[in-house]
Write a protein that holds these residues in place. Structure first.
Motif, PDB file in Angstrom:
ATOM      1  N   THR A   1     -11.344  -7.983  63.411  1.00  0.00           N
ATOM      2  CA  THR A   1     -11.840  -8.839  62.852  1.00  0.00           C
ATOM      3  C   THR A   1     -12.879  -9.849  63.748  1.00  0.00           C
ATOM      4  O   THR A   1     -13.525  -9.967  63.151  1.00  0.00           O
ATOM      5  CB  THR A   1     -10.198  -9.738  62.625  1.00  0.00           C
ATOM      6  N   ASP A   2     -12.166  -9.790  64.948  1.00  0.00           N
ATOM      7  CA  ASP A   2     -13.415 -10.451  65.802  1.00  0.00           C
ATOM      8  C   ASP A   2     -15.228  -9.799  65.380  1.00  0.00           C
ATOM      9  O   ASP A   2     -16.052 -10.718  65.925  1.00  0.00           O
ATOM     10  CB  ASP A   2     -13.000 -10.380  67.394  1.00  0.00           C
ATOM     11  N   ALA A   3     -14.929  -9.045  64.890  1.00  0.00           N
ATOM     12  CA  ALA A   3     -15.471  -8.205  65.300  1.00  0.00           C
ATOM     13  C   ALA A   3     -16.415  -8.479  63.361  1.00  0.00           C
ATOM     14  O   ALA A   3     -17.803  -7.472  63.285  1.00  0.00           O
ATOM     15  CB  ALA A   3     -16.269  -6.568  66.018  1.00  0.00           C
ATOM     16  N   GLY A   4     -16.352  -9.243  62.654  1.00  0.00           N
ATOM     17  CA  GLY A   4     -17.259  -9.477  61.472  1.00  0.00           C
ATOM     18  C   GLY A   4     -16.514  -7.823  60.628  1.00  0.00           C
ATOM     19  O   GLY A   4     -17.456  -7.927  59.467  1.00  0.00           O
ATOM     20  N   LEU A   5     -15.538  -7.196  60.790  1.00  0.00           N
ATOM     21  CA  LEU A   5     -15.290  -5.488  60.251  1.00  0.00           C
ATOM     22  C   LEU A   5     -14.599  -5.861  59.925  1.00  0.00           C
ATOM     23  O   LEU A   5     -13.583  -4.946  58.675  1.00  0.00           O
ATOM     24  CB  LEU A   5     -15.203  -4.872  60.787  1.00  0.00           C
ATOM     25  N   THR A   6     -13.803  -6.769  58.534  1.00  0.00           N
ATOM     26  CA  THR A   6     -12.476  -7.245  58.157  1.00  0.00           C
ATOM     27  C   THR A   6     -12.917  -8.301  57.186  1.00  0.00           C
ATOM     28  O   THR A   6     -13.742  -8.977  57.036  1.00  0.00           O
ATOM     29  CB  THR A   6     -11.208  -7.315  58.663  1.00  0.00           C
ATOM     30  N   TYR A   7     -11.861  -8.300  55.473  1.00  0.00           N
ATOM     31  CA  TYR A   7     -11.830  -9.487  55.032  1.00  0.00           C
ATOM     32  C   TYR A   7     -10.586  -9.034  54.258  1.00  0.00           C
ATOM     33  O   TYR A   7     -10.406  -8.488  54.205  1.00  0.00           O
ATOM     34  CB  TYR A   7     -12.800  -9.454  54.053  1.00  0.00           C
ATOM     35  N   GLU A   8     -10.404  -9.795  53.100  1.00  0.00           N
ATOM     36  CA  GLU A   8      -8.982 -10.055  52.501  1.00  0.00           C
ATOM     37  C   GLU A   8      -8.848  -9.519  51.493  1.00  0.00           C
ATOM     38  O   GLU A   8      -9.827 -10.052  51.461  1.00  0.00           O
ATOM     39  CB  GLU A   8      -9.104 -12.109  53.349  1.00  0.00           C
ATOM     40  N   CYS A   9      -8.311  -9.227  50.777  1.00  0.00           N
ATOM     41  CA  CYS A   9      -8.211  -8.391  49.179  1.00  0.00           C
ATOM     42  C   CYS A   9      -7.205  -9.066  48.399  1.00  0.00           C
ATOM     43  O   CYS A   9      -5.781  -9.161  49.154  1.00  0.00           O
ATOM     44  CB  CYS A   9      -8.610  -7.096  49.496  1.00  0.00           C
TER      45      CYS A   9
ATOM     46  N   ARG B   1      -5.029 -17.099  47.410  1.00  0.00           N
ATOM     47  CA  ARG B   1      -4.583 -17.172  48.184  1.00  0.00           C
ATOM     48  C   ARG B   1      -2.774 -17.657  47.818  1.00  0.00           C
ATOM     49  O   ARG B   1      -2.089 -17.250  48.077  1.00  0.00           O
ATOM     50  CB  ARG B   1      -4.637 -17.934  50.439  1.00  0.00           C
ATOM     51  N   ALA B   2      -3.145 -18.690  47.239  1.00  0.00           N
ATOM     52  CA  ALA B   2      -2.576 -19.139  46.519  1.00  0.00           C
ATOM     53  C   ALA B   2      -1.496 -18.320  45.511  1.00  0.00           C
ATOM     54  O   ALA B   2      -0.761 -18.834  44.969  1.00  0.00           O
ATOM     55  CB  ALA B   2      -2.893 -21.070  45.691  1.00  0.00           C
ATOM     56  N   GLU B   3      -2.418 -17.687  44.935  1.00  0.00           N
ATOM     57  CA  GLU B   3      -1.590 -16.646  43.501  1.00  0.00           C
ATOM     58  C   GLU B   3      -0.624 -15.197  44.356  1.00  0.00           C
ATOM     59  O   GLU B   3       0.383 -15.636  43.653  1.00  0.00           O
ATOM     60  CB  GLU B   3      -2.814 -16.060  42.788  1.00  0.00           C
ATOM     61  N   ARG B   4      -1.476 -15.039  45.583  1.00  0.00           N
ATOM     62  CA  ARG B   4      -0.795 -13.695  46.332  1.00  0.00           C
ATOM     63  C   ARG B   4      -0.965 -13.770  47.583  1.00  0.00           C
ATOM     64  O   ARG B   4      -1.874 -14.149  48.115  1.00  0.00           O
ATOM     65  CB  ARG B   4      -0.689 -12.765  45.171  1.00  0.00           C
ATOM     66  N   PRO B   5      -0.185 -13.135  48.278  1.00  0.00           N
ATOM     67  CA  PRO B   5      -0.415 -12.638  49.899  1.00  0.00           C
ATOM     68  C   PRO B   5      -1.819 -11.663  49.824  1.00  0.00           C
ATOM     69  O   PRO B   5      -1.985 -11.018  48.715  1.00  0.00           O
ATOM     70  CB  PRO B   5       0.790 -11.655  50.465  1.00  0.00           C
ATOM     71  N   ALA B   6      -2.708 -11.866  51.135  1.00  0.00           N
ATOM     72  CA  ALA B   6      -3.906 -10.476  50.494  1.00  0.00           C
ATOM     73  C   ALA B   6      -3.133  -9.421  51.457  1.00  0.00           C
ATOM     74  O   ALA B   6      -2.172  -9.834  52.809  1.00  0.00           O
ATOM     75  CB  ALA B   6      -4.688 -11.885  52.173  1.00  0.00           C
ATOM     76  N   ALA B   7      -4.316  -9.174  51.547  1.00  0.00           N
ATOM     77  CA  ALA B   7      -4.042  -7.847  52.344  1.00  0.00           C
ATOM     78  C   ALA B   7      -5.257  -7.725  52.916  1.00  0.00           C
ATOM     79  O   ALA B   7      -6.372  -8.447  52.849  1.00  0.00           O
ATOM     80  CB  ALA B   7      -4.246  -6.192  51.515  1.00  0.00           C
ATOM     81  N   VAL B   8      -5.486  -6.953  54.399  1.00  0.00           N
ATOM     82  CA  VAL B   8      -6.929  -7.290  54.907  1.00  0.00           C
ATOM     83  C   VAL B   8      -7.858  -5.876  54.377  1.00  0.00           C
ATOM     84  O   VAL B   8      -6.725  -4.126  55.092  1.00  0.00           O
ATOM     85  CB  VAL B   8      -6.633  -6.982  56.531  1.00  0.00           C
ATOM     86  N   ARG B   9      -8.628  -5.624  54.254  1.00  0.00           N
ATOM     87  CA  ARG B   9      -9.723  -4.414  54.525  1.00  0.00           C
ATOM     88  C   ARG B   9     -10.403  -4.072  55.021  1.00  0.00           C
ATOM     89  O   ARG B   9     -10.966  -5.770  55.886  1.00  0.00           O
ATOM     90  CB  ARG B   9     -10.593  -4.286  52.690  1.00  0.00           C
ATOM     91  N   LEU B  10     -10.935  -2.994  55.677  1.00  0.00           N
ATOM     92  CA  LEU B  10     -12.124  -3.242  55.782  1.00  0.00           C
ATOM     93  C   LEU B  10     -13.093  -3.216  55.746  1.00  0.00           C
ATOM     94  O   LEU B  10     -13.688  -2.848  54.454  1.00  0.00           O
ATOM     95  CB  LEU B  10     -12.521  -1.415  57.078  1.00  0.00           C
TER      96      LEU B  10
ATOM     97  N   TYR C   1     -14.215   7.546  61.233  1.00  0.00           N
ATOM     98  CA  TYR C   1     -15.521   5.948  60.853  1.00  0.00           C
ATOM     99  C   TYR C   1     -14.717   5.006  61.763  1.00  0.00           C
ATOM    100  O   TYR C   1     -15.711   4.706  62.191  1.00  0.00           O
ATOM    101  CB  TYR C   1     -15.297   5.954  59.366  1.00  0.00           C
ATOM    102  N   LEU C   2     -12.968   5.366  60.911  1.00  0.00           N
ATOM    103  CA  LEU C   2     -12.556   3.488  61.865  1.00  0.00           C
ATOM    104  C   LEU C   2     -11.968   4.549  63.434  1.00  0.00           C
ATOM    105  O   LEU C   2     -12.692   3.592  64.225  1.00  0.00           O
ATOM    106  CB  LEU C   2     -11.423   3.925  61.274  1.00  0.00           C
ATOM    107  N   ALA C   3     -12.022   5.788  63.362  1.00  0.00           N
ATOM    108  CA  ALA C   3     -12.357   5.828  65.339  1.00  0.00           C
ATOM    109  C   ALA C   3     -13.453   5.245  65.890  1.00  0.00           C
ATOM    110  O   ALA C   3     -13.336   4.393  67.102  1.00  0.00           O
ATOM    111  CB  ALA C   3     -11.543   6.948  65.283  1.00  0.00           C
ATOM    112  N   GLY C   4     -14.443   5.630  65.509  1.00  0.00           N
ATOM    113  CA  GLY C   4     -16.031   5.564  65.757  1.00  0.00           C
ATOM    114  C   GLY C   4     -16.727   3.650  66.079  1.00  0.00           C
ATOM    115  O   GLY C   4     -16.412   3.564  67.054  1.00  0.00           O
ATOM    116  N   LEU C   5     -15.225   2.732  65.232  1.00  0.00           N
ATOM    117  CA  LEU C   5     -16.075   2.261  65.173  1.00  0.00           C
ATOM    118  C   LEU C   5     -14.503   0.951  66.308  1.00  0.00           C
ATOM    119  O   LEU C   5     -15.042  -0.034  66.848  1.00  0.00           O
ATOM    120  CB  LEU C   5     -14.763   1.151  63.961  1.00  0.00           C
ATOM    121  N   LEU C   6     -13.431   2.197  66.562  1.00  0.00           N
ATOM    122  CA  LEU C   6     -13.199   1.398  67.627  1.00  0.00           C
ATOM    123  C   LEU C   6     -13.043   1.294  68.884  1.00  0.00           C
ATOM    124  O   LEU C   6     -12.748   1.416  70.231  1.00  0.00           O
ATOM    125  CB  LEU C   6     -11.091   1.395  67.060  1.00  0.00           C
ATOM    126  N   GLY C   7     -14.382   2.808  68.943  1.00  0.00           N
ATOM    127  CA  GLY C   7     -14.726   2.956  70.115  1.00  0.00           C
ATOM    128  C   GLY C   7     -13.858   4.612  70.963  1.00  0.00           C
ATOM    129  O   GLY C   7     -13.605   4.278  72.325  1.00  0.00           O
TER     130      GLY C   7
END
Length: 304
Positions: free
Chosen positions: A88-96, A133-142, A208-214
């Motif tokens: 998230t700090d790297a700008g690689l997530t968003y709410e869905c 957000r007022a309608e339903r909880p958010a998931a977090v996506r890559l 791919y995710l492993a690579g993003l996390l180093g």
């Protein structure tokens, strides 16, 4: 940290012969390459009372031992949240906020691979996010920067598969499998992943995710499944397919281990199988098993 392989069951019930065959293969791969062999219980959301104990008992009954204590995902949530915070700090997530039905009914983005998340929530404004957000909880996506990825597999060779904006944390707050498994393998020094070939399609996402996390990407080997006579993946509804059910028909765990090793073309004792083990010589096709024939054969043996 010593390199390791692992077996990581979900404690949703007893292990069946397909699970046990994969566990044997994971053990053989690890031990034949001088690695530790770890057991990790993937219990984030599918735990049945007593299942973990039964699964560990069944592994031991067919001769599988492991190194160190058993690790449980439910005790490791801080690790997953730390990885999610880094992304998230790297700008690689968003709410869905999409429901499953909305995803299925949404038009695909141009040139997007079949089955890819269509990106509905990728570029919402802050005002739109507040309303959703007022309608339903958010998931977090890559927020993925690619649409596909390639992995090298010991049995399948080079495999290219979908990488989309997959879920990292569900809208119920539970960390998704793809994130947890990548973090766990890295944290435990697992550099060899042996599992059923039904999981091969999700592997490019995880690499791919492993690579993003180093993290270093593990060596993969996706092994053939066990099928019932109808060609479907073996399940408990197919009859006597667990150690307990087979024991009730007079088939002891030691005999089950021999049958499983024989299905792999290996000697029928674990030490001999380990000495003879070669990944290159493993069967590449699914093993078709008829549990009724297995128990009938044992009953004929007991009567003779």
């Amino acid at each position: 940290m010593m390199p390791a392989g692992r077996f990581a069951p979900s404690p949703s019930g007893e292990l069946h012969l397909g699970n046990l065959r994969t566990a044997l293969l994971a053990w053989l791969f690890a031990r034949s390459t001088g690695r530790q062999f770890l057991v990790r219980v993937e219990d984030l959301d599918r735990a049945r009372a007593g299942a973990e104990e039964a699964q560990l008992r069944d592994l031991a009954a067919i001769g599988i031992g492991w190194d160190g204590p058993v690790v449980r995902q439910s005790e490791r949530t801080e690790l997953y949240e730390g990885a999610l915070d880094a992304l998230t700090d790297a700008g690689l997530t968003y709410e869905c906020y999409c429901t499953r039905r909305e995803i299925q009914e949404a038009p695909s983005a141009p040139h997007a691979p079949q089955g890819a998340y269509p990106g509905t929530c990728r570029d919402l404004t802050e005002a739109e996010r507040g309303r959703r957000r007022a309608e339903r909880p958010a998931a977090v996506r890559l927020r993925a920067g690619v649409t596909e990825g390639a992995v090298a597999d010991v049995l399948h060779g080079r495999y290219v598969g979908l990488v989309d904006d997959f879920v990292l944390r569900r809208n119920d707050g539970v960390v998704a499998y793809n994130l947890a498994v990548v973090v766990d393998d890295a944290a435990q020094g697992v550099d060899q992943v042996i599992r059923g070939d039904d999981l091969l399609p999700s592997t490019p996402r995880q690499a791919y995710l492993a690579g993003l996390l180093g993290y270093a990407v593990p060596e993969y080997a996706h092994v053939p499944l066990v099928l019932n006579p109808q060609g479907r993946r073996l399940a408990k509804r197919d009859g006597a397919v667990t150690l307990a059910a087979l024991a009730a028909h007079g088939v002891p765990a030691e005999r089950v281990a021999e049958i499983l090793l024989a299905s792999l073309g290996l000697p029928r004792s674990l030490p001999a199988a380990l000495e003879a083990f070669s990944a290159a010589a493993l069967p590449r096709d699914p093993w078709v098993l008829d549990p009724a024939e297995l128990t009938a054969r044992q009953e004929r043996t007991l009567r003779s």
